[in-house]
Design an enzyme around this catalytic site. Structure first.
Site, PDB file in Angstrom:
ATOM      1  N   GLU A 310       0.824  -1.207   0.000  1.00 35.06           N
ATOM      2  CA  GLU A 310       0.000   0.000   0.000  1.00 35.06           C
ATOM      3  C   GLU A 310       0.866   1.268   0.000  1.00 35.06           C
ATOM      4  O   GLU A 310       0.702   2.166   0.818  1.00 35.06           O
ATOM      5  CB  GLU A 310      -0.970  -0.011   1.189  1.00 35.06           C
ATOM      6  N   ASP A 389      -8.563  -8.888   4.381  1.00 37.11           N
ATOM      7  CA  ASP A 389      -8.302  -7.734   5.253  1.00 37.11           C
ATOM      8  C   ASP A 389      -9.343  -7.617   6.353  1.00 37.11           C
ATOM      9  O   ASP A 389     -10.225  -6.766   6.291  1.00 37.11           O
ATOM     10  CB  ASP A 389      -8.291  -6.444   4.414  1.00 37.11           C
ATOM     11  N   GLU A 417     -12.676  -2.027  12.274  1.00 35.17           N
ATOM     12  CA  GLU A 417     -12.643  -1.321  10.999  1.00 35.17           C
ATOM     13  C   GLU A 417     -13.779  -1.742  10.070  1.00 35.17           C
ATOM     14  O   GLU A 417     -14.484  -0.898   9.518  1.00 35.17           O
ATOM     15  CB  GLU A 417     -11.291  -1.559  10.312  1.00 35.17           C
TER      16      GLU A 417
END
Length: 703
Positions: A310, A389, A417
């Site tokens: 990333e 993820d 998240e």
């Protein structure tokens, strides 16, 4: 035994702030029922200390016992007595001589560096409860366990507890930035930083270290894995004194400090033009920086690195591989006993959604499996629980069965998240239990992820569990009060992976809210139902995602479907799901060992809850439940929204049984979740009605 770091357990913090019950988390120590208190008081009048030499951890253990017992019983035990009372507590650390009577030779060997014994010992004319360990750290953890038994209402008359942690490394990753923000933080701002500097009032940090110790956690990184410009300088002379001050606080509670570092630090703060791990000047830079770190923090744990992921810099820039990068840093840490933790979250984040061959799920295994055995002995690979993820449902990463010659750590995400961001109740311990108990078959049946991560399965010396923290500077630490159960549950599982979700939920409810059976039963049920409820009204059958890009809160079925980050559901007018089979798909199922691969690869044996992760099927495909895929989507989303309403009703039933501040705080969050669940229901169901053209069998309103 005096300790200058006085712990205050009443409702006022050290700076005078009225913190209330929520701030105390699992260390409330409320007054006990008079009958229970009377039984315990007979044991708790005196604390005898036997240790080779005094230490801050023994001092803190004694102080915790004094304050905890005093708060629960209303009478304060005397520390440092001679043991002349008929009953007393004895906290001991050392070899067999110090622990004589409490621990036998075989038990002493079993304890290791962090284990402990809690034992009721009876002698002629007197009896005592031993809280004992080979080290002060073991005795320290034993003191918290003893207090937990009192909080939970256990009898002390015939104790015989022998425990040692399953995982050597039990780590928290703080994703805090020095500007005071927290990446994926949902409970306020950082307790460590403000405006590019460390906070000057560190009382709350000490409270946090104490909370970590109480659940047996022993390591922490205090900065984000995405290391920005300011945080890059944490390893420089300018900021190392402040890092050392943090280490001093955590050390007294048995927690070792680590730092996340920027792989490009030789360029960013070293004046070099390269960060090539094979360049002698780069190696010299890291050797010098590490030496300076250890001058400031002699027991520094090591570095955590996110590289080539990333847009983070890494060895790929220089044509090197992950082993080259990790081993270079490990070489610098080795003389001091430091370890290098290298994250395996590496994938192509610039994909073309038109490309049906590139599969983000394959990436970690494809990158790291060929390097198995090439990493230094003081390198640990940190592997996310699943291949994507931290989704509400995804299969366990095949790397846990594939990396047989490399130290590894399981990475979990406590911060919610993708699971409601602590605005929704989602107790994650049942999910984590499925991951820990998952059988990789790497060494035959019984080759669980838990055994792989701790090192037991492959005979590795280093291993454990790490998790992304969910705490911030909100008064109750976690935003949603009930989200404290996730942090608590993580700590308990890292110590004892065999604990059940039911045991942890019950224990946390009692410690946090007391022993009212209505309260305990209600909260335990709410926690245990919540993961399934959240999954019901969000993404079905292992698809994941379906969230708004960037902040990841709220429904957006196609939010990432045509983005550079990957493609996740391939829904069209005919069907849905990603074909990851060996014969016709991306081949991801082939990364597992044969028995697991065969189960996932065949649509007949693939578990329904992961069906769309592994297979593309028509909407009319029949699940093992007998429902079609499309009807399952409709039914679960209607059911999930209704279940969210029942959580509100259940909590309302506790009004008057819980203090008004905590009651109102949780009610507000549950009401928001109830409204948001309906939004998820309507957005997802409408999308698939319009996409498939197939009506709901029950004729409910879908827009």
């Amino acid at each position: 035994m005096k300790n200058n770091n006085k712990i205050i357990l009443n409702s006022t913090s050290r700076n005078g702030e009225n913190v209330g019950e929520a701030h105390k988390a699992w260390l409330r120590y409320p007054p006990l029922d008079p009958n229970q208190a009377k039984e315990y008081a007979s044991w708790c009048g005196e604390i005898v200390v036997i240790a080779s030499e005094p230490s801050p951890m023994i001092a803190n253990a004694c102080e915790e016992l004094v304050n905890g017992i005093g708060s629960m019983l209303g009478t304060t035990p005397r520390v440092g007595g001679s043991g002349n009372l008929p009953r007393y507590l004895r906290i001991a650390a050392g070899d067999l001589a110090e622990l004589q009577g409490a621990v036998e030779t075989a038990e002493l060997e079993e304890l290791g560096e962090e284990g402990y014994v809690l034992k009721t010992v009876r002698e002629p004319g007197r009896a005592y409860i031993a809280i004992a360990g080979r080290t002060d750290r073991g005795a320290f953890y034993g003191a918290f366990h003893f207090l937990r038994l009192m909080q939970s209402g256990h009898s002390l008359d015939d104790l015989r507890v022998i425990e040692r942690p399953a995982a050597k490394l039990r780590m928290i990753n703080q994703w805090d930035n020095m500007d005071g923000s927290i990446e994926r933080g949902y409970a306020g701002r950082s307790i460590f930083y403000r405006k590019g500097k460390f906070v000057t009032d560190r009382k709350r940090i000490r409270d946090y270290a104490r909370m970590m110790a109480a659940v047996g956690l022993n390591a922490i990184t205090i900065n984000n894995v995405n290391v920005h410009e300011t945080e890059t300088n944490l390893i420089t002379p300018e900021l190392l004194p402040s890092v050392a001050a943090m280490a001093d606080i955590f050390r007294d509670y048995g927690v070792r400090l680590y730092l996340s570092v920027n792989f490009a630090s030789p360029i960013s703060c070293g004046g070099l033009t390269t960060a090539d791990p094979l360049d002698p000047e780069v190696r010299r830079f890291w050797a010098d920086r590490v030496a300076d770190v250890y001058r400031h923090v002699p027991d520094f744990g090591g570095f955590l690195v996110k590289a080539d992921s990333e847009f983070r810099p890494g060895p790929f820039t220089y044509g090197r591989d992950h082993a080259d990068g990790a081993n270079m840093l490990a070489e610098a840490l080795r003389p001091y006993g430091g370890i290098l933790i290298w994250r395996c979250f590496v994938y192509d984040c610039l994909q073309d959604w038109r490309d049906r061959k590139t599969d983000r799920a394959r990436a970690a295994y494809d990158h790291f499996r060929p390097l198995d055995g090439k990493f230094a002995d003081n390198v640990i690979l940190q592997i996310k629980n699943g291949p994507i993820d931290f989704q509400i449902r995804e299969p366990t990463s095949p790397l846990f069965g594939g990396m047989q010659h490399t130290n590894q750590v399981l990475e979990l995400q406590i911060t919610q998240e993708y699971t409601g961001q602590q605005k929704h109740l989602c107790f994650l311990v049942p999910q984590w239990k499925e991951i820990l108990d998952f059988d990789t078959y790497a060494r035959g049946e019984g080759s669980t992820v838990s055994k792989a991560a701790t090192g037991e399965l492959f005979g590795r010396q280093l291993g454990g569990i790490a998790a992304v923290s969910n705490i911030g500077d909100d008064l109750n630490w976690t935003g949603h009060l009930l989200a404290q159960a996730n942090y608590y549950g993580y700590g308990r599982l890292a110590w004892r992976p065999e604990l059940t979700a039911e045991e942890i939920a019950d224990e946390w409810a009692r410690i946090t809210f007391g022993h009212d059976p209505v309260v305990v039963t209600t909260i335990r049920r709410m926690l245990l139902d919540s993961w399934n409820i959240y999954e019901n009204y969000t993404s079905p059958l292992g698809v994941g995602w379906m969230v708004n890009p960037g902040h990841h809160y709220g429904p957006n079925v196609d939010g990432y479907e045509y983005s550079k980050w990957g493609t996740y559901h391939y829904a069209d007018c005919h069907g849905i799901g990603v074909d990851r089979t060996v014969k016709t798909g991306t081949g991801y199922t082939g990364q597992y060992h044969d028995k697991v691969a065969a189960r996932f690869d065949a649509i007949e044996s693939c578990p329904d809850e992961l069906l769309l992760f592994f297979h593309h099927v028509p909407y009319t495909h029949l699940l093992k439940s007998g429902k079609t895929v499309i009807q399952h989507i409709y039914d679960t989303h209607f059911e999930g929204a209704e279940q969210a309403d029942t959580q509100v009703d259940a909590w309302r039933g506790l009004q008057g049984r819980i203090d008004s501040d905590r009651y109102a705080s949780v009610l507000d969050r549950l009401q928001e979740q109830s409204m948001h669940a309906k939004e998820w229901r309507d957005v997802v169901n409408t999308y698939f009605l319009r996409k498939s053209g197939i009506a709901d069998e029950q004729g409910r309103t879908i827009y």
